[in-house]
Enzyme design. Structure first.
Site, PDB file in Angstrom:
ATOM      1  N   ASP A   1       0.743  -1.209  -0.071  1.00 36.70           N
ATOM      2  CA  ASP A   1      -0.111  -0.052  -0.010  1.00 36.70           C
ATOM      3  C   ASP A   1       0.795   1.326   0.007  1.00 36.70           C
ATOM      4  O   ASP A   1       0.662   2.429  -0.797  1.00 36.70           O
ATOM      5  CB  ASP A   1      -0.806   0.137   1.287  1.00 36.70           C
ATOM      6  CG  ASP A   1      -1.840   1.362   1.249  1.00 36.70           C
ATOM      7  OD1 ASP A   1      -3.024   1.280   0.753  1.00 36.70           O
ATOM      8  OD2 ASP A   1      -1.341   2.335   1.684  1.00 36.70           O
TER       9      ASP A   1
ATOM     10  N   ALA B   1      -5.015   2.712  -0.738  1.00 37.76           N
ATOM     11  CA  ALA B   1      -4.773   2.092  -2.033  1.00 37.76           C
ATOM     12  C   ALA B   1      -5.455   0.337  -2.011  1.00 37.76           C
ATOM     13  O   ALA B   1      -6.128  -0.047  -2.634  1.00 37.76           O
ATOM     14  CB  ALA B   1      -3.537   1.682  -2.535  1.00 37.76           C
ATOM     15  N   ASP B   2      -5.069  -0.322  -0.557  1.00 40.78           N
ATOM     16  CA  ASP B   2      -5.594  -1.395  -0.360  1.00 40.78           C
ATOM     17  C   ASP B   2      -7.308  -1.420  -0.422  1.00 40.78           C
ATOM     18  O   ASP B   2      -7.836  -2.245  -0.530  1.00 40.78           O
ATOM     19  CB  ASP B   2      -5.042  -2.028   1.037  1.00 40.78           C
ATOM     20  CG  ASP B   2      -3.549  -2.642   0.701  1.00 40.78           C
ATOM     21  OD1 ASP B   2      -3.700  -3.170  -0.462  1.00 40.78           O
ATOM     22  OD2 ASP B   2      -2.755  -2.654   1.647  1.00 40.78           O
ATOM     23  N   LEU B   3      -7.660  -0.155   0.098  1.00 41.02           N
ATOM     24  CA  LEU B   3      -9.072  -0.193   0.445  1.00 41.02           C
ATOM     25  C   LEU B   3      -9.948   0.243  -0.571  1.00 41.02           C
ATOM     26  O   LEU B   3     -11.217  -0.017  -0.838  1.00 41.02           O
ATOM     27  CB  LEU B   3      -9.565   0.813   1.585  1.00 41.02           C
ATOM     28  CG  LEU B   3      -8.876   0.185   3.034  1.00 41.02           C
ATOM     29  CD1 LEU B   3      -9.087   1.363   4.076  1.00 41.02           C
ATOM     30  CD2 LEU B   3      -9.709  -1.039   3.348  1.00 41.02           C
TER      31      LEU B   3
ATOM     32  N   PRO C   1     -10.416  -2.653  -4.130  1.00 38.21           N
ATOM     33  CA  PRO C   1     -11.663  -3.563  -3.879  1.00 38.21           C
ATOM     34  C   PRO C   1     -12.767  -3.021  -4.169  1.00 38.21           C
ATOM     35  O   PRO C   1     -13.869  -3.538  -4.563  1.00 38.21           O
ATOM     36  CB  PRO C   1     -11.500  -4.192  -2.799  1.00 38.21           C
ATOM     37  CG  PRO C   1     -10.627  -3.205  -1.938  1.00 38.21           C
ATOM     38  CD  PRO C   1      -9.771  -2.728  -2.971  1.00 38.21           C
TER      39      PRO C   1
END
Length: 414
Positions: A155, A183-185, A188
């Site tokens: 991330d 970025a990780d959240l 998705p």
């Protein structure tokens, strides 16, 4: 809405081949919306999040070394409402079982490293050959093939490469990491949008497709919404700290006992701020009367407001601006205050975590922040232990008998 109301994605089956955060958060949302999500891991556990502290076990919640029987709070949060099976995808029997499962599935979500799915023989082309209706979602760091094949897509790496980090921090300070793994959240969320769109198209064509989401694409696509290129060309710094220069006065200001956010983005609201400060003369000052000049003179505006807010408590600032004058103003709450908020607990946005054996524990997870008039959503089943659903999936769904399941287990395939 009655708890018996249907879940919007009920009847859809998802094979979850995700690890870490970006993928598991996407499949968590699908599970919360009612899809049957089957999380697939190697027999020894292949999701790196299983080894993330803090852990819950016989010593309660702790951040020390993982001990026998401990379960990471990360897994307890990200595997809620899912089913769990173990399967060695590197074994030929394991791959064959996966393809049999894929024939029964509607959706596959994976976020493996470049080339992994092809090496395992379960990439989109191979799966689509046995199930043309499959919607296969790949969440990657920078796309496939990666433009930077030697760079691991964590991330913080994506934040750095996306330019978002360049916009975060004080004007005279270094770029800063956004406080959450944004970025990780974000990736998705785009993945769920793509999956839903592909399912809708499948209704018309009868054929699924490959949905590809890049964390870098997702985060970088947001950067132009603040026109940082234009503002930099006019001398504005890319980083403005806790203030939004273009909308001055708009930012976070210290009070005698905390901080407040003030969003006086219009001329009318700015006038009311000046009025509350006892500085009505600023309304007629050409440097501060309208938005453009205020943006140019943002430092002077913010300094005057800060000198005023520092003399008042948070409650007094809110009363003077929000209550008396309708200016958008709020206290800056701590994370602990938000987690304990009874309203957010009631809506399910924040909810207690549940251990599969010990029940509710002293930790929380995020819920599904969606409300629907004709259906229910929610994460109302605790995360299962690794492989807890082997018998149900392999026996009931694929029809394997007890001897076959025992043979697979003895061989280390499950």
């Amino acid at each position: 809405m009655s708890p018996e109301a249907p879940r919007p994605l009920a009847g859809l089956r998802v094979l979850d081949l995700t690890v870490a955060l970006a993928g598991p958060y996407g499949t968590l949302l699908l599970a919360g919306l009612g899809a049957e999500v089957i999380k697939i891991e190697a027999p020894q556990g292949s999701d790196m999040a299983r080894f993330n502290p803090p852990f819950y076990g016989r010593d309660g919640i702790h951040v020390g070394k993982m001990q026998e029987g401990d379960i990471s709070l990360t897994i307890l949060a990200r595997s809620r409402a899912k089913r769990s099976i173990s399967l060695d995808l590197k074994a030929e029997r394991g791959r064959d079982l996966f393809l049999r499962l894929a024939e029964t599935a509607d959706i596959i979500v994976e976020n493996m490293s470049d080339g992994t799915m092809e090496r395992l023989g379960i990439d989109y082309a191979r799966v689509a050959a046995v199930n043309p209706r499959i919607v296969y979602c790949s969440i990657t760091g920078m796309g496939r093939p990666s433009p930077m094949p030697g760079v691991k897509a964590m991330d913080i790496t994506i934040q750095a490469l996306s330019g978002v980090m360049d916009t975060t921090g004080q004007p005279d300070g270094p770029p800063l990491r956004f406080g959450l793994p944004i970025a990780d959240l974000l990736a998705p969320l785009y993945g769920i949008i793509g999956i839903q769109a592909a399912l809708r198209q499948r209704e018309a064509t009868g054929v699924g497709q490959h949905v590809e989401i890049s964390m870098l694409d997702a985060l970088a696509s947001l950067l132009p919404f603040e026109h940082v290129d234009v503002f930099q060309s006019h001398g504005f710094p890319p980083r403005t700290g806790s203030h939004h220069t273009r909308l001055t006065p708009f930012g976070v200001f210290p009070t005698a006992d905390g901080h407040v956010s003030i969003a006086a983005a219009t001329d009318a609201w700015a006038e009311r701020v000046f009025e509350a400060m006892g500085r009505r003369e600023l309304i007629e000052d050409p440097r501060f009367a309208t938005r453009g000049p205020r943006a140019v003179n943002a430092d002077a505006v913010n300094a005057m407001i800060e000198a005023w807010t520092r003399t008042l408590t948070t409650a007094q600032v809110i009363d003077a601006l929000a209550t008396q004058r309708g200016v958008p103003t709020a206290a800056v709450r701590t994370a602990a205050e938000v987690i304990a908020d009874p309203h957010l607990r009631a809506t399910g946005a924040i909810q207690p975590l549940v251990h599969p054996d010990a029940g509710e524990i002293a930790a929380v997870g995020g819920g599904i922040p969606i409300r629907m008039s004709g259906s229910t959503v929610g994460l109302d089943r605790p995360a299962p232990k690794l492989g807890a659903d082997n018998a149900g999936i392999y026996g009931d769904l694929l029809g394997l008998d007890d001897a076959e399941i025992a043979s697979l287990k003895a061989a280390g395939v499950i």
